[in-house]
Design an enzyme around this catalytic site. Structure first.
Site, short mmCIF file in Angstrom:
data_model
loop_
_atom_site.label_atom_id
_atom_site.label_comp_id
_atom_site.label_asym_id
_atom_site.label_seq_id
_atom_site.Cartn_x
_atom_site.Cartn_y
_atom_site.Cartn_z
N TYR A 1 0.84 -1.21 0.00
CA TYR A 1 0.00 0.00 0.00
C TYR A 1 0.87 1.26 0.00
O TYR A 1 0.67 2.18 -0.80
CB TYR A 1 -0.92 -0.03 1.22
N LYS B 1 1.16 4.09 -2.93
CA LYS B 1 0.76 5.48 -2.69
C LYS B 1 1.94 6.45 -2.84
O LYS B 1 1.76 7.59 -3.29
CB LYS B 1 0.11 5.62 -1.31
N1 LIG Z 1 -10.19 5.81 4.35
C1 LIG Z 1 -8.96 6.22 4.61
O1 LIG Z 1 -8.56 6.35 5.76
C2 LIG Z 1 -8.04 6.59 3.48
C3 LIG Z 1 -6.88 7.28 3.82
C4 LIG Z 1 -6.00 7.62 2.81
C5 LIG Z 1 -6.28 7.29 1.50
N2 LIG Z 1 -7.40 6.60 1.20
C6 LIG Z 1 -7.63 6.28 -0.21
O2 LIG Z 1 -8.87 6.81 -0.60
C7 LIG Z 1 -9.40 6.07 -1.69
C8 LIG Z 1 -10.83 5.69 -1.38
O3 LIG Z 1 -10.83 4.83 -0.24
P1 LIG Z 1 -12.04 4.69 0.77
O4 LIG Z 1 -11.50 4.80 2.14
O5 LIG Z 1 -13.15 5.56 0.35
O6 LIG Z 1 -12.37 3.15 0.58
P2 LIG Z 1 -13.59 2.38 -0.08
O7 LIG Z 1 -13.24 0.94 0.04
O8 LIG Z 1 -14.87 2.87 0.47
O9 LIG Z 1 -13.52 2.86 -1.61
C9 LIG Z 1 -12.63 2.33 -2.54
C10 LIG Z 1 -13.42 2.02 -3.79
O10 LIG Z 1 -12.52 1.57 -4.81
C11 LIG Z 1 -13.19 0.56 -5.52
N3 LIG Z 1 -12.27 -0.31 -6.26
C12 LIG Z 1 -11.42 -1.24 -5.78
N4 LIG Z 1 -10.81 -1.88 -6.78
C13 LIG Z 1 -11.27 -1.33 -7.93
C14 LIG Z 1 -11.02 -1.56 -9.30
N5 LIG Z 1 -10.17 -2.51 -9.71
N6 LIG Z 1 -11.68 -0.80 -10.21
C15 LIG Z 1 -12.56 0.14 -9.83
N7 LIG Z 1 -12.85 0.40 -8.54
C16 LIG Z 1 -12.21 -0.33 -7.60
C17 LIG Z 1 -13.96 -0.22 -4.47
O11 LIG Z 1 -15.00 -0.98 -5.07
C18 LIG Z 1 -14.45 0.89 -3.57
O12 LIG Z 1 -15.72 1.36 -3.93
C19 LIG Z 1 -8.46 4.87 -1.88
O13 LIG Z 1 -7.57 5.16 -2.94
C20 LIG Z 1 -7.73 4.80 -0.55
O14 LIG Z 1 -6.48 4.20 -0.67
C21 LIG Z 1 -8.30 6.24 2.16
#
Ligand SMILES: NC(=O)c1ccc[n+]([C@@H]2O[C@H](COP(=O)([O-])OP(=O)(O)OC[C@H]3O[C@@H](n4cnc5c(N)ncnc54)[C@H](O)[C@@H]3O)[C@@H](O)[C@H]2O)c1
Length: 278
Positions: A174, A178
């Site tokens: 991860y 990133k």
């Molecule tokens: N939640 C956190 O604390 C956090 C912190 C930093 C970064 N992020 C990043 O934010 C982004 C969104 O994460 P989130 O927390 O909303 O999680 P989430 O799991 O709710 O959303 C991620 C989405 O990506 C989709 N996805 C996964 N593989 C895929 C693919 N091959 N094609 C298309 N869609 C796909 C999933 O179906 C899901 O809807 C991600 O990139 C995550 O790494 C999240």
């Protein structure tokens, strides 16, 4: 809040999961008057991602329908960001539906499959790097092709992480993916700047989305703490005293998409309450 966003066309990947950052950014851009194309995987593909971790077709379509019934313009499109043909088709769908593309939000990502390096399978590594890095690359590429064709610039906004800036145990794939998004952002900003396409990355800290809730459970257990203690320790590290909220990221996204950010490109912007500052 940003009148210049009225009528702009935006794609948001990974926007089909409730409580997710993609959903929040799509709702916010729609509230600003953008025509939004929400996309997500639609169904689990392969063993690496359980059905519970993905935005299903029905959830995606429901979120788009809610935006439309609240007066916005929204379209739902299934897209696996791992597949170049899917990403090209997603951009084509936005153009077919709304005539153009102005804003591409590369948000789809996976933060599951967290393991110590010695327990990380090559398939885990490939799955995480695939979605989080190849997926962003393909999103940048196909958005840029369309935006260059239009000749009026554009905005590409990637979703990185605190893990774009710092290392975290049990998260080698991860963190690597990133960090990679930041290098990709900088390179794309240089290449696409002459076309007036700004490319930036938002780096959130912790937000309790579906993924965030899973991470709370995983990391508290992995570090021998209760979830309450894990969250209390997190709050204590954050100068502003709380973890992030979906809306914090949605606000940053709208700002970077707006004319207020015309001279910002190649940035990896922390939205972390001061937890990250480099
Ligand atoms: N939640 C956190 O604390 C956090 C912190 C930093 C970064 N992020 C990043 O934010 C982004 C969104 O994460 P989130 O927390 O909303 O999680 P989430 O799991 O709710 O959303 C991620 C989405 O990506 C989709 N996805 C996964 N593989 C895929 C693919 N091959 N094609 C298309 N869609 C796909 C999933 O179906 C899901 O809807 C991600 O990139 C995550 O790494 C999240």
């Amino acid at each position: 809040m940003y009148p210049d966003l009225q009528g702009k066309v935006a794609i948001i990947t990974g926007a089909g999961r409730r409580k997710g950052l993609g959903e929040a950014m799509a709702r916010r851009l729609a509230a600003e008057g953008c025509k939004v194309v929400l996309s997500d995987l639609g169904a689990a593909q392969g063993e690496q991602m359980p059905e519970s971790a993905i935005g299903t077709r029905s959830e995606l379509e429901q979120i788009a329908a809610e935006i439309s019934s609240a007066g916005g313009e929204a379209h739902a499109a299934v897209c696996n960001v791992l597949q170049e043909s899917d990403v090209a088709a997603l951009v084509a769908a936005a153009v077919k539906q709304f005539g153009r593309l102005d804003i591409m939000v590369n948000n789809a990502g996976i933060g599951y499959l967290m393991r110590p390096i010695v327990a990380t399978e090559q398939s885990n590594w490939d799955a995480v790097l695939g979605v989080n890095l190849r997926g962003v690359f393909l999103g940048i590429k196909h958005a840029a092709i369309q935006m260059i064709k239009q000749g009026q610039g554009g905005r590409i906004i990637n979703v990185g992480s605190q893990a774009s800036k710092s290392g975290f145990p049990f998260a080698a794939a991860y963190v690597s993916s990133k960090h990679g998004v930041v290098g990709l952002t900088r390179t794309a900003a240089i290449e696409l700047g002459p076309h007036k396409i700004n490319v930036n990355t938002i780096c959130p800290n912790h937000i309790t989305t579906g993924l965030g809730a899973w991470q709370n459970e995983y990391f508290s257990a992995a570090t021998g703490r209760s979830q309450e203690q894990y969250l209390a320790d997190m709050r204590a590290r954050i100068p502003l005293g709380r973890p992030g909220l979906q809306d914090d990221i949605a606000k940053a996204c709208a700002f970077l998409a707006s004319d207020q950010a015309t001279y910002i490109t190649g940035e990896a912007m922390n939205v972390s309450g001061g937890e990250e500052y480099h």
